[in-house]
Design a protein around this motif. Structure first.
Motif, short mmCIF file in Angstrom:
data_model
loop_
_atom_site.label_atom_id
_atom_site.label_comp_id
_atom_site.label_asym_id
_atom_site.label_seq_id
_atom_site.Cartn_x
_atom_site.Cartn_y
_atom_site.Cartn_z
N UNK A 26 7.23 0.00 10.00
CA UNK A 26 6.78 1.56 10.01
C UNK A 26 5.56 1.33 10.95
N UNK A 27 4.94 0.29 11.49
CA UNK A 27 3.98 0.02 12.24
C UNK A 27 2.31 0.42 11.50
N UNK A 28 2.39 0.14 10.30
CA UNK A 28 1.41 -0.08 9.45
C UNK A 28 0.61 -1.12 9.87
N UNK A 29 -0.68 -0.89 10.30
CA UNK A 29 -1.55 -2.21 10.69
C UNK A 29 -1.84 -3.36 9.90
N UNK A 30 -1.90 -4.51 10.33
CA UNK A 30 -1.71 -5.46 9.58
C UNK A 30 -2.80 -5.82 8.61
N UNK A 31 -4.02 -5.26 8.99
CA UNK A 31 -4.86 -5.34 8.00
C UNK A 31 -4.94 -4.67 6.83
N UNK A 32 -4.27 -3.39 6.77
CA UNK A 32 -3.69 -2.78 5.79
C UNK A 32 -2.64 -3.23 4.87
N UNK A 33 -2.02 -3.83 5.75
CA UNK A 33 -0.77 -4.69 4.90
C UNK A 33 -1.38 -5.85 4.30
N UNK A 34 -2.29 -6.34 4.61
CA UNK A 34 -3.14 -7.25 3.98
C UNK A 34 -3.64 -6.82 2.96
N UNK A 35 -4.42 -5.74 2.77
CA UNK A 35 -5.07 -5.05 1.38
C UNK A 35 -4.01 -4.94 0.55
N UNK A 36 -2.85 -4.07 1.04
CA UNK A 36 -1.91 -3.65 -0.04
C UNK A 36 -1.24 -4.87 -0.63
N UNK A 37 -1.14 -6.00 -0.01
CA UNK A 37 -0.76 -7.14 -0.69
C UNK A 37 -1.60 -7.78 -1.88
N UNK A 38 -2.79 -7.13 -1.81
CA UNK A 38 -3.44 -7.49 -3.22
C UNK A 38 -2.91 -7.11 -4.43
N UNK A 39 -1.96 -6.29 -4.33
CA UNK A 39 -1.23 -5.99 -5.60
C UNK A 39 -0.51 -6.97 -6.33
N UNK A 40 -0.47 -8.20 -5.50
CA UNK A 40 0.09 -9.54 -6.01
C UNK A 40 -0.84 -10.04 -7.18
N UNK A 41 -2.21 -9.64 -7.06
CA UNK A 41 -3.20 -10.04 -8.17
C UNK A 41 -2.87 -9.63 -9.49
N UNK A 42 -1.97 -8.84 -9.58
CA UNK A 42 -1.41 -8.23 -11.03
C UNK A 42 -0.80 -9.49 -11.58
N UNK A 43 -0.21 -10.25 -10.75
CA UNK A 43 0.31 -11.38 -11.22
C UNK A 43 -0.51 -12.56 -11.75
N UNK A 44 -1.49 -12.38 -11.04
CA UNK A 44 -2.43 -13.63 -11.26
C UNK A 44 -3.49 -13.28 -12.40
N UNK A 96 -1.04 7.14 -1.35
CA UNK A 96 -0.05 7.11 -2.37
C UNK A 96 0.89 6.05 -2.74
N UNK A 97 1.38 5.67 -1.45
CA UNK A 97 2.32 4.48 -1.38
C UNK A 97 1.72 3.39 -2.06
N UNK A 98 0.52 2.93 -1.80
CA UNK A 98 -0.13 1.76 -2.48
C UNK A 98 -0.39 1.88 -3.82
N UNK A 99 -0.88 3.37 -4.54
CA UNK A 99 -1.02 3.32 -5.68
C UNK A 99 0.32 3.26 -6.48
N UNK A 100 1.56 3.68 -5.94
CA UNK A 100 3.00 3.49 -6.53
C UNK A 100 3.12 2.24 -6.56
#
Length: 547
Positions: A26-44, A96-100
């Motif tokens: 979807x051409x979302x910039x990589x810095x934003x992808x990196x930030x969204x990947x912080x959702x993985x902290x839920x597992x930590x 909204x996408x990140x919140x979901x």
């Protein structure tokens, strides 16, 4: 158990890995992808709310059983998450996408807590916990193929929103297994961490104060990360000083590590010292007389007790052990979310090609790496294998640097060994060589790391101690992803892979220090057994047996 393993693996695959392929296309910039990947902290962080999940009975659905009520809520919430994502445009509504996705990650992490507890609860002489654990892993791996390879293949044919809508329907079907699953009764209220209330234990009021300090550190860290994610994903128009992930990582990241690792370790060290000196300890048993007291005991047992035990056994060596925990899988965890954008967007491989190379062929290479690790344990021993695992995990990042630079060295390797004469597209050969190297190294390093964690985990607190240490493994890599995404945008993948290879060298140093420390400890025990307290020697032996 097989379906529960699938139910745990599907959201993990879709939210932590495959979601980034969608964002990349979807051409979302990589810095934003990196930030969204912080959702993985839920597992930590999931061990933080595990006491709440264990002790709380949900209204209405709680009638279905101690574990089933929580499972149904989590599974339905995950199904709704995937369907909602399918109706949300990540380009037009990234916030909204990140919140979901965040809601889904917390539901998935909570489901993991419940499934792990259910597996232990229902195990018996026939369906032993070892058998159930193996079946769980099988279900989890099947889900990884469905949420990874199959999702990529489907994306070529029905679009990413369609894929996530389908996966939402699949997730909803797991509720059937939950309704049919056995459950166990709640334990009597008086059962719990009884040793915390026996004579010689730290006074519960003092423990409560220490737990409050540690809780404040964790709450601050979680809220700090959450607020920064909100700022990044909902930028203020014409902001003269927009937030930068690299600044956050450099300036705030160390404080988050201090609040979540160093602060609890210091509090645990203080409690050990007080207990050794006989200060602020119970002189007689004081049973927990309320739900709040039992909850505090459970929280202390999940967060501080494992650290206190580890520090008591390893003493100053705990600094090295925590260094290994925080850095050993850093090279894998920090760049993992950018793998699909790298393959699909940067290198222009098709989703079908990536699905085969990464999610099918790559699985066999991981198994090969695990097998190699097993052979090395027998021939070299635990610590040399741990060091070798750290070295190869770091070195394989150089394979990806070469792949990003046009693969001159990979091509030379393929030509030397005749791999380009097998009738396979040379571009596909390049990808498979790089993935082979990374997955074999990852399998080897993963096996070595699990053995190391098992060796330092006390038998008395093995479950909570292992859960805490394995959770901290994800912390540093997750925090660095936003900055890494910025670096990819500005300097490209080649420079990033050189950086991740260098970061892997930190783990190598810690592993060498741990080898020296453990060898010195063994020499002390042989030369003068009296220097090491009998209880500590027994615990060291427990660790060797666990490995």
């Amino acid at each position: 158990m097989l379906i529960f393993g699938f139910s745990a693996g599907l959201p993990f695959s879709l939210l932590v890995g495959t979601l980034n392929a969608w964002l990349g296309e979807a051409k979302v910039d990589l810095a934003t992808i990196g930030i969204i990947s912080w959702i993985g902290l839920a597992y930590a962080f999931k061990f933080l709310w595990s006491p709440l999940v264990d002790r709380t009975r949900l209204p209405v659905v709680g009638r279905l059983g101690r574990r089933r009520g929580w499972l149904i809520v989590c599974q339905l919430l995950l199904a709704a998450t995937f369907v909602t994502l399918s109706f949300t445009d990540p380009v037009l509504a990234i916030g909204t996408f990140a919140l979901v996705a965040v809601v889904g990650a917390f539901a998935s992490a909570t489901q993991d807590v419940v499934i792990d507890a259910w597996r232990i609860d229902v195990a018996d002489e026939v369906a032993t916990v070892e058998i159930l654990s193996s079946i769980y892993q099988m279900g989890f791996r099947i889900a990884a193929l469905v949420g990874g390879a199959l999702a990529l293949v489907l994306s070529e044919r029905i679009s990413w929103p369609g894929v996530y809508a389908v996966m939402g329907g699949v997730m909803a079907l797991t509720v059937i297994a939950t309704l049919l699953a056995p459950d166990t009764a709640r334990p009597p209220a008086e059962l719990g961490e009884r040793e915390l209330r026996e004579p010689g234990a730290i006074d519960p009021r003092v423990r409560a104060a220490g737990l409050a300090v540690v809780a404040a550190g964790w709450i601050w860290a979680i809220l700090t990360v959450a607020f920064f994610m909100v700022r990044m994903l909902n930028p203020i128009p014409n902001d003269p000083n927009p937030p930068k992930a690299s600044d956050f990582t450099a300036e705030t990241g160390p404080w988050i590590i201090a609040a979540t690792v160093l602060l609890p370790a210091l509090v645990a060290t203080l409690f050990n010292w007080l207990q050794k000196k006989g200060r602020h300890v119970l002189t007689e048993a004081r049973p927990a007389d309320s739900a709040a007291a039992r909850g505090a005991d459970h929280a202390y047992g999940a967060l501080l007790l494992p650290l206190a035990d580890l520090i008591g056994r390893l003493r100053w060596g705990v600094v090295i052990a925590l260094g290994i925990v925080l850095t050993y899988r850093l090279t894998d965890s920090i760049w993992g979310p950018f793998a699909f954008p790298f393959y699909l967007t940067e290198l222009q491989y098709s989703a079908d090609e990536v699905a085969f190379a990464s999610k099918i062929f790559g699985v066999f290479m991981t198994i090969a790496g695990i097998a190699i690790g097993g052979v090395l344990f027998v021939t070299l021993g635990r610590m040399p294998t741990l060091i070798l695992g750290a070295i190869v995990a770091a070195a394989t990042n150089l394979l990806y640097a070469d792949l990003a630079a046009g693969a001159p060295f990979i091509d030379a390797f393929a030509n030397t060994f005749g791999l380009n004469s097998l009738g396979i597209d040379p571009r596909m050969v390049r990808l498979m060589i790089a993935i082979s190297g990374e997955n074999i190294a990852g399998g080897l390093a993963g096996a070595a790391y699990v053995a190391y964690l098992s060796s330092i985990a006390s038998k008395s607190y093995s479950a909570v101690q292992y859960a805490l240490l394995s959770s901290l493994t994800l912390l540093v890599g997750s925090l660095g992803r936003g900055a890494l995404g910025e670096m990819i945008e500005t300097q490209g993948y080649v420079a990033v892979f050189y950086l991740t290879a260098a970061l892997g060298g930190i783990a190598v140093v810690f592993c060498i220090l741990e080898w020296i420390r453990s060898a010195h400890q063994r020499r002390q025990e042989v030369a003068a057994p009296g220097l090491v307290p009998a209880s500590d020697a027994a615990r060291v032996q427990e660790g060797d047996t666990a490995a």
